[in-house]
Design a protein around this motif. Structure first.
Motif, PDB file in Angstrom:
ATOM      1  N   VAL A   9       1.388   4.352  -2.914  1.00  0.00           N
ATOM      2  CA  VAL A   9       1.332   5.800  -2.723  1.00  0.00           C
ATOM      3  C   VAL A   9       2.624   6.450  -3.203  1.00  0.00           C
ATOM      4  O   VAL A   9       2.598   7.456  -3.927  1.00  0.00           O
ATOM      5  CB  VAL A   9       1.068   6.139  -1.240  1.00  0.00           C
ATOM      6  CG1 VAL A   9       1.333   7.607  -0.972  1.00  0.00           C
ATOM      7  CG2 VAL A   9      -0.371   5.790  -0.877  1.00  0.00           C
ATOM      8  N   ARG A  59     -10.593   8.313   0.641  1.00  0.00           N
ATOM      9  CA  ARG A  59      -9.529   9.227   1.064  1.00  0.00           C
ATOM     10  C   ARG A  59      -8.988   8.832   2.426  1.00  0.00           C
ATOM     11  O   ARG A  59      -7.812   9.025   2.722  1.00  0.00           O
ATOM     12  CB  ARG A  59     -10.035  10.676   1.051  1.00  0.00           C
ATOM     13  CG  ARG A  59     -11.010  11.006   2.132  1.00  0.00           C
ATOM     14  CD  ARG A  59     -11.768  12.307   1.852  1.00  0.00           C
ATOM     15  NE  ARG A  59     -12.977  12.325   2.658  1.00  0.00           N
ATOM     16  CZ  ARG A  59     -13.024  12.665   3.932  1.00  0.00           C
ATOM     17  NH1 ARG A  59     -11.917  13.048   4.554  1.00  0.00           N
ATOM     18  NH2 ARG A  59     -14.143  12.632   4.603  1.00  0.00           N
ATOM     19  N   ALA A  96      -6.610   9.422  -3.662  1.00  0.00           N
ATOM     20  CA  ALA A  96      -7.704   8.469  -3.445  1.00  0.00           C
ATOM     21  C   ALA A  96      -8.577   8.368  -4.679  1.00  0.00           C
ATOM     22  O   ALA A  96      -8.945   7.279  -5.116  1.00  0.00           O
ATOM     23  CB  ALA A  96      -8.525   8.893  -2.234  1.00  0.00           C
ATOM     24  N   SER A 143       0.838  -1.202   0.000  1.00  0.00           N
ATOM     25  CA  SER A 143       0.000   0.000   0.000  1.00  0.00           C
ATOM     26  C   SER A 143       0.875   1.256   0.000  1.00  0.00           C
ATOM     27  O   SER A 143       0.613   2.207  -0.745  1.00  0.00           O
ATOM     28  CB  SER A 143      -0.885   0.029   1.241  1.00  0.00           C
ATOM     29  OG  SER A 143      -1.772  -1.046   1.235  1.00  0.00           O
ATOM     30  N   ILE A 174      -6.182   6.289   2.032  1.00  0.00           N
ATOM     31  CA  ILE A 174      -4.924   6.927   1.622  1.00  0.00           C
ATOM     32  C   ILE A 174      -4.346   7.726   2.780  1.00  0.00           C
ATOM     33  O   ILE A 174      -3.134   7.736   3.007  1.00  0.00           O
ATOM     34  CB  ILE A 174      -5.159   7.846   0.402  1.00  0.00           C
ATOM     35  CG1 ILE A 174      -5.689   7.023  -0.780  1.00  0.00           C
ATOM     36  CG2 ILE A 174      -3.873   8.560   0.017  1.00  0.00           C
ATOM     37  CD1 ILE A 174      -4.727   6.026  -1.340  1.00  0.00           C
TER      38      ILE A 174
END
Lengths: 156, 156
Positions: A44, A67, A60, A40, A70
């Motif tokens: 990002v 959101r 997001a 994850s 994220i």
DNA sequence: CCATTATGACAATATACTTGTCATGAAAGA
DNA sequence: TCTTTCATGACAAGTATATTGTCATAATGG
């Protein structure tokens, strides 16, 4: 060796998607475990590397996740010093997230490791058009998504 | 519309796999939400429908997951009355799991719903060989799995 | 200016798994 | 047969990826 538990083509495809998803997450985490980076977090960082500084809500939206999700990842990355908050000229409240030099360095190391891993797969993957494969999956997903919208307790 | 965040073919494939996996789980749960069945439970029921009564460890091996995980799902199914334990002629301790009439009825309903859903996708999926797609994914997964075994803190 | 929408911060929950432990029953070899 | 090893069930806790919900406040748009 039969890995399927399904008897319809789409069911079997979904089955393989599930298996590959778990394999990829597990292998990815394994590959980067000494860096303390989850898949994850990697996703990002990749967005930041690719698109530059981005706000949490925008990331997001781009990934089609909430959101809040994220935000959690970004908070972890902030704590690890891999990203920082910078002022957003377009929003006073919503700052942009940008990679720190540490983050960039770490991400480049990850990419290097991944490149080496991918390369070692070349023989096994020979004859498979990965790009075509990805495109087809995207098409299947789009088809499912468009129909799924219409489901509204349309049960038998 | 760019859904990718990756720049390598394999990375992009994994990305699409992740997206489709989540879409499928979400749509599947949506499709069967009134039945109170998760996709994990569905997978176990499908094995029982396809292979007949099976022990928990055998199902786990077949799906390449831990027996504990299957046990949890089976416990839920037992509680819901969708499966029962029957004596295992080959093992005194490890009983076989079999579908109850309720389970079979419910599973058939699910399949009916899925068939209707799949059918409605026919147009969108026209031109995509789902079986080939599934086979290719299986090949990619096998390649990754075989290499992943060799990773042992081979960091940069 | 006022209503709506977007964001951040915080909390809880869901889903699909895993690892770990322990007692006991079953299988396999000396 | 004995005994060491392996398999299973039962139970507990943890991980990874993501969701929903709520609230206060800031930003935007009519």
């Amino acid at each position: 060796m039969k890995d399927t538990t399904s008897d319809t083509p789409l069911g079997e495809l979904i089955n393989q998607v599930r298996l590959l998803f778990h394999q990829a997450v597990s292998t990815g985490n394994q590959l980067h475990r000494d860096a303390g980076i989850s898949m994850s977090m990697r996703a990002v960082l990749e967005q930041l590397a690719q698109y530059g500084a981005t706000s949490v809500p925008d990331m997001a939206r781009r990934r089609n996740v909430t959101r809040q999700h994220i935000q959690q990842i970004v908070n972890d990355l902030l704590e690890a010093g891999l990203v920082t908050q910078t002022l957003n000229p377009a929003h006073k409240r919503s700052h942009l997230i940008a990679m720190t030099p540490d983050g960039e360095r770490l991400f480049e190391n990850m990419r290097e490791r991944e490149r080496a891993f991918y390369t070692s797969l070349a023989t096994e993957l020979d004859g498979i058009d990965l790009t075509q494969l990805a495109n087809d999956l995207a098409a299947v997903r789009a088809a499912i998504a468009s129909r799924a919208e219409q489901i509204d307790t349309v049960s038998t």
